[in-house]
Design a protein around this motif. Sequence first.
Motif, PDB file in Angstrom:
ATOM      1  N   ALA A  68      -6.173 -30.700 -34.438  1.00  0.00           N
ATOM      2  CA  ALA A  68      -6.385 -31.961 -33.723  1.00  0.00           C
ATOM      3  C   ALA A  68      -5.168 -32.853 -33.922  1.00  0.00           C
ATOM      4  O   ALA A  68      -4.715 -33.044 -35.056  1.00  0.00           O
ATOM      5  N   GLY A  69      -4.653 -33.375 -32.822  1.00  0.00           N
ATOM      6  CA  GLY A  69      -3.519 -34.295 -32.874  1.00  0.00           C
ATOM      7  C   GLY A  69      -3.961 -35.692 -32.512  1.00  0.00           C
ATOM      8  O   GLY A  69      -4.726 -35.871 -31.560  1.00  0.00           O
ATOM      9  N   LEU A  70      -3.488 -36.674 -33.276  1.00  0.00           N
ATOM     10  CA  LEU A  70      -3.882 -38.059 -33.058  1.00  0.00           C
ATOM     11  C   LEU A  70      -2.908 -38.744 -32.102  1.00  0.00           C
ATOM     12  O   LEU A  70      -1.689 -38.614 -32.250  1.00  0.00           O
ATOM     13  N   GLU A  71      -3.473 -39.464 -31.154  1.00  0.00           N
ATOM     14  CA  GLU A  71      -2.669 -40.153 -30.153  1.00  0.00           C
ATOM     15  C   GLU A  71      -1.737 -41.141 -30.836  1.00  0.00           C
ATOM     16  O   GLU A  71      -2.145 -41.852 -31.744  1.00  0.00           O
ATOM     17  N   ALA A  72      -0.503 -41.211 -30.457  1.00  0.00           N
ATOM     18  CA  ALA A  72       0.166 -40.408 -29.458  1.00  0.00           C
ATOM     19  C   ALA A  72       1.181 -39.458 -30.107  1.00  0.00           C
ATOM     20  O   ALA A  72       1.324 -38.327 -29.685  1.00  0.00           O
ATOM     21  N   ARG A  73       1.866 -39.915 -31.149  1.00  0.00           N
ATOM     22  CA  ARG A  73       2.899 -39.048 -31.732  1.00  0.00           C
ATOM     23  C   ARG A  73       2.309 -37.838 -32.426  1.00  0.00           C
ATOM     24  O   ARG A  73       2.979 -36.817 -32.557  1.00  0.00           O
ATOM     25  N   GLY A  74       1.057 -37.915 -32.854  1.00  0.00           N
ATOM     26  CA  GLY A  74       0.405 -36.745 -33.428  1.00  0.00           C
ATOM     27  C   GLY A  74       0.294 -35.605 -32.442  1.00  0.00           C
ATOM     28  O   GLY A  74       0.300 -34.435 -32.823  1.00  0.00           O
ATOM     29  N   PHE A  75       0.213 -35.923 -31.127  1.00  0.00           N
ATOM     30  CA  PHE A  75       0.195 -34.875 -30.099  1.00  0.00           C
ATOM     31  C   PHE A  75       1.482 -34.059 -30.155  1.00  0.00           C
ATOM     32  O   PHE A  75       1.471 -32.842 -30.024  1.00  0.00           O
ATOM     33  N   ILE A  76       2.601 -34.776 -30.307  1.00  0.00           N
ATOM     34  CA  ILE A  76       3.921 -34.130 -30.288  1.00  0.00           C
ATOM     35  C   ILE A  76       4.039 -33.119 -31.420  1.00  0.00           C
ATOM     36  O   ILE A  76       4.657 -32.072 -31.262  1.00  0.00           O
ATOM     37  N   LEU A  77       3.448 -33.413 -32.567  1.00  0.00           N
ATOM     38  CA  LEU A  77       3.521 -32.509 -33.715  1.00  0.00           C
ATOM     39  C   LEU A  77       2.424 -31.450 -33.682  1.00  0.00           C
ATOM     40  O   LEU A  77       2.673 -30.286 -33.984  1.00  0.00           O
ATOM     41  N   ALA A  78       1.206 -31.842 -33.343  1.00  0.00           N
ATOM     42  CA  ALA A  78       0.064 -30.935 -33.454  1.00  0.00           C
ATOM     43  C   ALA A  78       0.074 -29.816 -32.418  1.00  0.00           C
ATOM     44  O   ALA A  78      -0.324 -28.688 -32.723  1.00  0.00           O
ATOM     45  N   ALA A  79       0.503 -30.094 -31.206  1.00  0.00           N
ATOM     46  CA  ALA A  79       0.473 -29.063 -30.165  1.00  0.00           C
ATOM     47  C   ALA A  79       1.353 -27.855 -30.525  1.00  0.00           C
ATOM     48  O   ALA A  79       0.880 -26.719 -30.462  1.00  0.00           O
ATOM     49  N   PRO A  80       2.611 -28.041 -30.933  1.00  0.00           N
ATOM     50  CA  PRO A  80       3.388 -26.861 -31.316  1.00  0.00           C
ATOM     51  C   PRO A  80       2.864 -26.174 -32.581  1.00  0.00           C
ATOM     52  O   PRO A  80       3.008 -24.959 -32.738  1.00  0.00           O
ATOM     53  N   VAL A  81       2.248 -26.942 -33.479  1.00  0.00           N
ATOM     54  CA  VAL A  81       1.633 -26.341 -34.671  1.00  0.00           C
ATOM     55  C   VAL A  81       0.510 -25.407 -34.239  1.00  0.00           C
ATOM     56  O   VAL A  81       0.400 -24.272 -34.723  1.00  0.00           O
ATOM     57  N   VAL A 132      -3.616 -33.475 -37.614  1.00  0.00           N
ATOM     58  CA  VAL A 132      -2.171 -33.655 -37.769  1.00  0.00           C
ATOM     59  C   VAL A 132      -1.762 -34.983 -37.147  1.00  0.00           C
ATOM     60  O   VAL A 132      -2.169 -35.313 -36.033  1.00  0.00           O
ATOM     61  N   ASP A 133      -0.937 -35.725 -37.881  1.00  0.00           N
ATOM     62  CA  ASP A 133      -0.358 -36.958 -37.357  1.00  0.00           C
ATOM     63  C   ASP A 133       1.057 -37.101 -37.896  1.00  0.00           C
ATOM     64  O   ASP A 133       1.450 -36.394 -38.828  1.00  0.00           O
ATOM     65  N   ASP A 134       1.798 -38.036 -37.316  1.00  0.00           N
ATOM     66  CA  ASP A 134       3.173 -38.225 -37.762  1.00  0.00           C
ATOM     67  C   ASP A 134       3.244 -39.025 -39.052  1.00  0.00           C
ATOM     68  O   ASP A 134       3.943 -38.647 -39.977  1.00  0.00           O
ATOM     69  N   VAL A 135       2.495 -40.133 -39.126  1.00  0.00           N
ATOM     70  CA  VAL A 135       2.597 -41.035 -40.274  1.00  0.00           C
ATOM     71  C   VAL A 135       1.202 -41.416 -40.765  1.00  0.00           C
ATOM     72  O   VAL A 135       0.321 -41.727 -39.965  1.00  0.00           O
ATOM     73  N   LEU A 136       1.027 -41.395 -42.067  1.00  0.00           N
ATOM     74  CA  LEU A 136      -0.157 -41.975 -42.682  1.00  0.00           C
ATOM     75  C   LEU A 136       0.271 -43.331 -43.226  1.00  0.00           C
ATOM     76  O   LEU A 136       1.095 -43.405 -44.141  1.00  0.00           O
ATOM     77  N   ALA A 137      -0.259 -44.393 -42.628  1.00  0.00           N
ATOM     78  CA  ALA A 137       0.064 -45.747 -43.069  1.00  0.00           C
ATOM     79  C   ALA A 137      -1.141 -46.320 -43.803  1.00  0.00           C
ATOM     80  O   ALA A 137      -1.370 -45.984 -44.958  1.00  0.00           O
ATOM     81  N   THR A 138      -1.958 -47.112 -43.136  1.00  0.00           N
ATOM     82  CA  THR A 138      -3.135 -47.689 -43.790  1.00  0.00           C
ATOM     83  C   THR A 138      -4.312 -46.724 -43.812  1.00  0.00           C
ATOM     84  O   THR A 138      -5.273 -46.944 -44.538  1.00  0.00           O
ATOM     85  N   GLY A 139      -4.266 -45.671 -43.002  1.00  0.00           N
ATOM     86  CA  GLY A 139      -5.280 -44.624 -43.032  1.00  0.00           C
ATOM     87  C   GLY A 139      -6.453 -44.807 -42.094  1.00  0.00           C
ATOM     88  O   GLY A 139      -7.318 -43.936 -42.017  1.00  0.00           O
TER      89      GLY A 139
END
Length: 189
Positions: A68-81, A132-139
């Motif tokens: 699962a990829g989180l909108e929006a930058r998580g899509f960029i990472l999760a799809a190729p994974v 999958v996501d790009d950054v974990l900030a506040t969570g």
Amino acid sequence: MTAAVPAPREPAALADLLLSRIRDVADYPKPGIVFKDITPLLADPEAFTALTDALAAFAAEHGATKVAGLEARGFILAAPVAVRAGLGFVPVRKAGKLPGATLSQTYDLEYGSAEMEIHAEDLSGEDRVLVVDDVLATGGTAEASLRLIERSGARVAGLAVLMELEFLGGRERVLPALGDAPYQALITV
């Protein structure tokens, strides 16, 4: 059926490579913020492949059946994974962006709340989902996605992020939602 995933680089070497391709942008999107720009990493085939391989290996190691990829930058990472690991991809979107029947999860923001959705039919009780996501900030977004996956009847296989901004405390927020599922941040700043 999962694909054969190449062994990832040694963690310190991988972190060094990835960090060398992330650009700091001062005062973006507002004064006082240092934005971590991952577009140079995405533009570099060596770094992007190394990132994809590491996350695909994590998915395989923990028995994921979907990513699962989180909108929006998580899509960029999760799809190729997902492709690299031979798994399905499930987008987790902002409310109102998916057609058809959805499941939703509300979560709190600093000033208000937001809502995330998945297609109701994309996951089943037989699925183990790596988020999958790009950054974990506040969570908040990651925690909401974990709750949403559980509500779908699927199991969480883990949470993997490119970068954790440790000073924002997101890990403390997501670990209870993960339960026994593993967490991986390839870079912690």
